[in-house]
Scaffold this motif. Structure first.
Motif, PDB file in Angstrom:
ATOM      1  N   THR A  69       3.529   2.054   2.823  1.00 46.32           N
ATOM      2  CA  THR A  69       2.793   1.997   4.159  1.00 46.32           C
ATOM      3  C   THR A  69       2.567   0.654   4.606  1.00 46.32           C
ATOM      4  OG1 THR A  69       0.689   2.371   3.145  1.00 46.32           O
ATOM      5  CG2 THR A  69       1.531   4.430   4.119  1.00 46.32           C
ATOM      6  N   GLN A  77      -1.727  15.372  -0.434  1.00 52.25           N
ATOM      7  CA  GLN A  77      -2.025  15.093   0.767  1.00 52.25           C
ATOM      8  C   GLN A  77      -1.192  15.861   1.946  1.00 52.25           C
ATOM      9  OE1 GLN A  77      -3.773  11.731   1.053  1.00 52.25           O
ATOM     10  NE2 GLN A  77      -4.240  12.260  -0.864  1.00 52.25           N
ATOM     11  N   ASP A  78      -1.566  15.382   3.085  1.00 50.61           N
ATOM     12  CA  ASP A  78      -0.873  16.191   4.320  1.00 50.61           C
ATOM     13  C   ASP A  78       0.381  15.423   4.530  1.00 50.61           C
ATOM     14  OD1 ASP A  78      -2.188  16.574   7.639  1.00 50.61           O
ATOM     15  OD2 ASP A  78      -0.564  17.486   6.469  1.00 50.61           O
ATOM     16  N   ARG A  86      -7.327  18.460   4.676  1.00 57.53           N
ATOM     17  CA  ARG A  86      -6.158  17.742   4.535  1.00 57.53           C
ATOM     18  C   ARG A  86      -6.168  16.267   4.662  1.00 57.53           C
ATOM     19  NH1 ARG A  86      -1.806  20.115   4.702  1.00 57.53           N
ATOM     20  NH2 ARG A  86      -1.431  22.485   5.870  1.00 57.53           N
ATOM     21  N   LEU A  87      -5.932  15.667   3.355  1.00 54.91           N
ATOM     22  CA  LEU A  87      -6.238  14.248   3.041  1.00 54.91           C
ATOM     23  C   LEU A  87      -5.002  13.366   3.850  1.00 54.91           C
ATOM     24  CD1 LEU A  87      -7.787  14.787  -0.337  1.00 54.91           C
ATOM     25  CD2 LEU A  87      -9.044  14.335   1.752  1.00 54.91           C
ATOM     26  N   GLN A  88      -5.385  12.119   4.152  1.00 53.93           N
ATOM     27  CA  GLN A  88      -4.375  11.186   4.224  1.00 53.93           C
ATOM     28  C   GLN A  88      -4.958   9.866   3.674  1.00 53.93           C
ATOM     29  OE1 GLN A  88      -1.128  11.870   4.968  1.00 53.93           O
ATOM     30  NE2 GLN A  88      -0.720   9.662   5.080  1.00 53.93           N
ATOM     31  N   SER A  89      -4.695   9.734   2.571  1.00 53.36           N
ATOM     32  CA  SER A  89      -5.201   8.246   2.165  1.00 53.36           C
ATOM     33  C   SER A  89      -4.028   7.343   1.913  1.00 53.36           C
ATOM     34  CB  SER A  89      -5.904   8.438   0.742  1.00 53.36           C
ATOM     35  OG  SER A  89      -6.092   9.705   0.448  1.00 53.36           O
ATOM     36  N   GLU A  90      -4.876   6.100   1.961  1.00 51.79           N
ATOM     37  CA  GLU A  90      -3.753   4.958   1.979  1.00 51.79           C
ATOM     38  C   GLU A  90      -4.427   4.250   0.898  1.00 51.79           C
ATOM     39  OE1 GLU A  90      -3.028   2.578   5.401  1.00 51.79           O
ATOM     40  OE2 GLU A  90      -1.733   1.274   4.643  1.00 51.79           O
ATOM     41  N   THR A  91      -3.701   3.685  -0.063  1.00 50.27           N
ATOM     42  CA  THR A  91      -4.355   2.908  -1.233  1.00 50.27           C
ATOM     43  C   THR A  91      -3.515   1.421  -1.434  1.00 50.27           C
ATOM     44  OG1 THR A  91      -4.572   4.986  -2.342  1.00 50.27           O
ATOM     45  CG2 THR A  91      -5.272   2.863  -3.691  1.00 50.27           C
ATOM     46  N   SER A  92      -4.001   0.600  -1.640  1.00 47.09           N
ATOM     47  CA  SER A  92      -3.614  -0.845  -1.854  1.00 47.09           C
ATOM     48  C   SER A  92      -3.396  -0.701  -3.143  1.00 47.09           C
ATOM     49  CB  SER A  92      -4.460  -1.964  -1.233  1.00 47.09           C
ATOM     50  OG  SER A  92      -4.589  -1.933   0.009  1.00 47.09           O
ATOM     51  N   VAL A  93      -2.089  -1.504  -3.768  1.00 47.70           N
ATOM     52  CA  VAL A  93      -2.102  -1.858  -5.035  1.00 47.70           C
ATOM     53  C   VAL A  93      -1.546  -3.115  -5.076  1.00 47.70           C
ATOM     54  CG1 VAL A  93      -1.330   0.674  -5.651  1.00 47.70           C
ATOM     55  CG2 VAL A  93       0.477  -0.952  -4.841  1.00 47.70           C
ATOM     56  N   ARG A 146      -1.069   6.113  -7.870  1.00 49.64           N
ATOM     57  CA  ARG A 146      -1.727   4.531  -8.087  1.00 49.64           C
ATOM     58  C   ARG A 146      -1.927   4.121  -9.529  1.00 49.64           C
ATOM     59  NH1 ARG A 146      -6.556   3.165  -9.351  1.00 49.64           N
ATOM     60  NH2 ARG A 146      -7.293   5.471  -9.853  1.00 49.64           N
ATOM     61  N   LEU A 185       1.053   2.818 -10.978  1.00 50.41           N
ATOM     62  CA  LEU A 185       1.506   1.362 -10.507  1.00 50.41           C
ATOM     63  C   LEU A 185       0.825   0.305 -10.857  1.00 50.41           C
ATOM     64  CD1 LEU A 185       2.550   2.113  -6.952  1.00 50.41           C
ATOM     65  CD2 LEU A 185       4.183   1.144  -8.309  1.00 50.41           C
ATOM     66  N   THR A 186      -0.499   0.696 -11.197  1.00 50.27           N
ATOM     67  CA  THR A 186      -1.500  -0.415 -11.487  1.00 50.27           C
ATOM     68  C   THR A 186      -1.821  -0.196 -13.086  1.00 50.27           C
ATOM     69  OG1 THR A 186      -3.200   1.364 -10.893  1.00 50.27           O
ATOM     70  CG2 THR A 186      -2.649  -0.650  -9.123  1.00 50.27           C
ATOM     71  N   ASN A 199       2.713  11.714   7.833  1.00 49.95           N
ATOM     72  CA  ASN A 199       3.466  10.859   7.299  1.00 49.95           C
ATOM     73  C   ASN A 199       4.209  10.085   8.266  1.00 49.95           C
ATOM     74  OD1 ASN A 199       4.858   8.814   5.971  1.00 49.95           O
ATOM     75  ND2 ASN A 199       5.285  10.072   4.062  1.00 49.95           N
ATOM     76  N   SER A 214       0.879  -1.092   0.086  1.00 55.36           N
ATOM     77  CA  SER A 214       0.229   0.065  -0.124  1.00 55.36           C
ATOM     78  C   SER A 214       0.763   1.354   0.095  1.00 55.36           C
ATOM     79  CB  SER A 214      -1.042   0.212   1.202  1.00 55.36           C
ATOM     80  OG  SER A 214      -1.579  -1.041   1.227  1.00 55.36           O
ATOM     81  N   ILE A 215       0.176   2.136  -0.606  1.00 58.07           N
ATOM     82  CA  ILE A 215       1.228   3.358  -0.892  1.00 58.07           C
ATOM     83  C   ILE A 215       0.482   4.552   0.031  1.00 58.07           C
ATOM     84  CG2 ILE A 215       2.424   2.776  -2.755  1.00 58.07           C
ATOM     85  CD1 ILE A 215       0.106   4.725  -4.130  1.00 58.07           C
ATOM     86  N   GLY A 216       1.158   5.564   0.513  1.00 59.27           N
ATOM     87  CA  GLY A 216       0.579   6.727   1.098  1.00 59.27           C
ATOM     88  C   GLY A 216       1.458   7.937   0.535  1.00 59.27           C
ATOM     89  N   GLY A 217       0.803   9.090   0.669  1.00 58.04           N
ATOM     90  CA  GLY A 217       1.438  10.364   0.523  1.00 58.04           C
ATOM     91  C   GLY A 217       0.898  11.028  -0.937  1.00 58.04           C
ATOM     92  N   HIS A 238      -1.605  11.580  -5.429  1.00 56.71           N
ATOM     93  CA  HIS A 238      -1.794  10.214  -4.820  1.00 56.71           C
ATOM     94  C   HIS A 238      -2.464   9.145  -5.837  1.00 56.71           C
ATOM     95  CE1 HIS A 238      -2.337   7.443  -1.316  1.00 56.71           C
ATOM     96  NE2 HIS A 238      -3.335   7.130  -2.021  1.00 56.71           N
TER      97      HIS A 238
END
Lengths: 134, 466
Positions: free
Chosen positions: A68, A49-50, B459-466, A104, A107-108, A54, A42-45, A100
């Motif tokens: 992440t 984003q804020d 303020r976003l803080q997302s986490e995405t699975s790839v 994604r 990568l995909t 992190n 999984s990725i973040g940032g 973000h």
């Protein structure tokens, strides 16, 4: 002298932190699950984003893409990707100044079965800094 | 103390005596008068007021009959202290009368003593007469309103401010008389208008002293400066009261509006429970208290239902209908007696469970019921008195074990209240510990926020699975 490393790290090899210097190159072979090709992390940032939230970045204004989570036994873990890595490039495309969603998408891509990432690790960064100071 | 020593040995014998008898009477602690009434009540109705617990032996905490006799004798002896209260009143009254008559004397003496030499009274002079008359009337009404009020309590020492005012008035009047005596009486001053003006100035000054009295005695105490935390020693229940600048004794009169709330019954129950608890563990205590809670709630539910059903039967007759059925018409007291039996058992059980049975006699309950019926109150209003604990004043006179309180403190009693002062009010059964705290000084500052300055960003803080 900084030597970039090439080649995949297969067989569940975990790179020992601090032993090599410089950015790592990680080659992930995507796994097919039904209709999707998954990488197993999984990725973040991102620039939208804020960055202060992190947990992995040293510099809290760093808006880069970070790993992440790495799922167990997935292609990313096999390839040697570690949690907390910062992804600098994906297949030659820059990832330090992307949103973000753009990250994604890069990568995909369904057309690509193999992605080559350029990552840096904090431990590596520290080792580089220390070697530069000494 | 000697009295107590002498009474100790016979009291022990008495204790053993009460062990043998299974006394069916209300637990000791009530004054002798109430004891008699309790016994006569039992003759009328066996069910009511009975307690099947036998009192096995007296300890230091319970009071036997002899103690009651001794305490009531002590209270009679203290009548002598009332003289002190009346002495203060008489001094003030005499001084007040003297002060009131002084201006009148100032005005009346010259015409009586040297009328021939005196100048005739001009219009201005007569106008001053009216002024003196009205000012004296105002002074009279004001003094009556301020000073002649029923004292709520007898304080152990003199009021500082009152004494100060009395002294001030006395000195003032004496100095005026001296001046009058020397300069006017002796020299037989002719200027009558001047004399009358002098009398008017005296009355004015008296009015100002009255104003000073109002400020010192009343106004200064209005603004809340202190908070009293009153903690009851029997069960730790505490209340907070806000007060202004007062002296210790005054504050005690204002604070115990609700000191004893069947504290006798509760303190005895506490001691009994403590005796039982010594052998049990904390777990049993928890279950015991939970069981008690459950029992109280169940009985309360039964009581509420019983009272509601009883009240349904009572109907108020309109004036026209009263002539129709004279045989069945009842006054409130009879109506109360008619519906009382249906709720008596539930009420008695509830009172016994909450240990209130000593505070309410059958007569008082009937009176309260008649009162509620007269004023068309709902069952809930009738029950409010028994379901929730209220201030002591709602109970009958006999339930007050004593109106005599003692103020115990390690500092001078006449000092004003100050932060951190602790003193104890003791009465026969229990004591109240009073802690004085100063209300903090608040520094309030102003800050202006422009309404346009309220801006937000996502303020976003997302986490995405790839």
């Amino acid at each position: 002298m900084l030597l970039p490393l090439w080649g995949p790290h297969l067989g569940g090899g975990c790179v020992q932190p601090g032993q090599v210097a410089g950015p790592q190159r990680v080659e992930i072979h995507k796994l097919r699950q039904g209709e999707n090709l998954i990488l197993g992390f999984s990725i973040g940032g991102g620039i939208d984003q804020d960055p202060s939230q992190n947990p992995f970045s040293e510099d809290k204004t760093d808006k880069g893409i970070y790993v992440t989570r790495v799922s167990e036994g997935g292609p990313a873990e096999i390839a040697g990707l570690q949690i907390g890595d910062k992804i600098m490039q994906v297949n030659g495309w820059d990832m330090t100044m992307v949103t973000h969603d753009q990250a994604r998408k890069r990568l995909t891509k369904r057309s690509e079965e193999v992605v080559r990432l350029l990552v840096t690790r904090q431990s590596l960064q520290k080792a580089v800094q220390q070697s530069m100071l000494s | 103390e000697r009295n107590r020593e002498r009474h100790k040995s016979p009291r022990n014998k008495d204790g053993r005596g009460s062990e043998k008898s299974v006394t069916i009477q209300a637990p000791t602690g009530e004054p002798l008068l109430a004891n008699d009434s309790a016994r006569t009540e039992e003759a009328q109705d066996d069910n009511w007021g009975e307690t099947t617990t036998a009192i096995t032996g007296t300890s230091e905490h319970s009071i036997s009959q002899e103690d009651i006799a001794r305490i009531s004798k002590d209270m009679e002896d203290s009548v002598g202290l009332d003289c002190r209260r009346y002495l203060g009143l008489t001094v003030a009254a005499v001084l007040g009368l003297l002060v009131f008559l002084t201006p009148i004397a100032f005005i009346l003496l010259p015409p009586i003593l040297w009328r021939d030499e005196l100048e005739p009274c001009s219009t201005i002079c007569e106008g001053l007469f009216i002024s003196v008359a009205f000012k004296l009337l105002i002074l009279l009404i004001g003094t009556w309103a301020l000073f002649f009020r029923k004292q709520r309590a007898d304080m152990p020492r003199i009021f500082v401010f009152r004494a100060l005012l009395l002294v001030l008035i006395f000195l003032f009047v004496v100095s005026y008389w001296l001046f009058y005596g020397v300069r006017i009486l002796d020299s037989r001053d002719r200027n009558y208008q001047g004399i009358v003006q002098y009398a008017v100035s005296l009355v004015d000054a008296l009015l100002f002293i009255h104003y000073l009295a109002v400020v010192l005695l009343e106004l200064r105490q209005l603004q809340p400066m202190f908070t009293l935390q009153v903690v009851r020693s029997a069960d730790g229940e505490s209340r907070f009261y806000s007060l202004g600048h007062l002296s210790c004794p005054s504050s005690t009169v204002l604070s115990p509006k609700g000191p004893s709330n069947n504290a006798t019954g509760q303190s005895r129950a506490m001691i009994a429970a403590a005796a039982r608890r010594r052998d049990s563990s904390h777990n049993e205590l928890y279950y015991e208290e939970a069981e008690h809670e459950r029992r109280v709630k169940k009985r309360r539910a039964r009581l509420v239902v019983a009272v509601e059903e009883a009240f349904i039967h009572i109907q108020r007759l309109q004036a026209e209908e009263q002539q129709k059925a004279p045989g069945e018409v009842m006054d409130p007291r009879e109506a109360a007696q008619a519906i009382f039996p249906s709720m008596a058992r539930a009420l008695q059980k509830y009172l016994r469970t909450t240990r209130q049975q000593n505070s309410h006699s059958m007569e008082s309950i009937l009176q309260h019921l008649a009162f509620c019926i007269t004023h068309s109150m709902t069952p809930k209003a009738f029950l409010e008195r028994y379901l929730s604990a209220g201030p002591t004043l709602q109970y009958d006179r006999e339930r007050w074990l004593s109106t005599q309180w003692r103020l115990v403190s390690d500092e001078a009693v006449t000092n004003g209240l100050r932060d951190g002062l602790v003193f104890v009010l003791k009465c026969l059964d229990f004591s109240l510990v009073i802690n004085v705290k100063k209300i903090p000084f608040i520094m309030l500052s102003e800050e202006f926020i422009d309404p346009k300055s309220h801006k937000f960003v996502l303020r976003l803080q997302s986490e995405t699975s790839v």
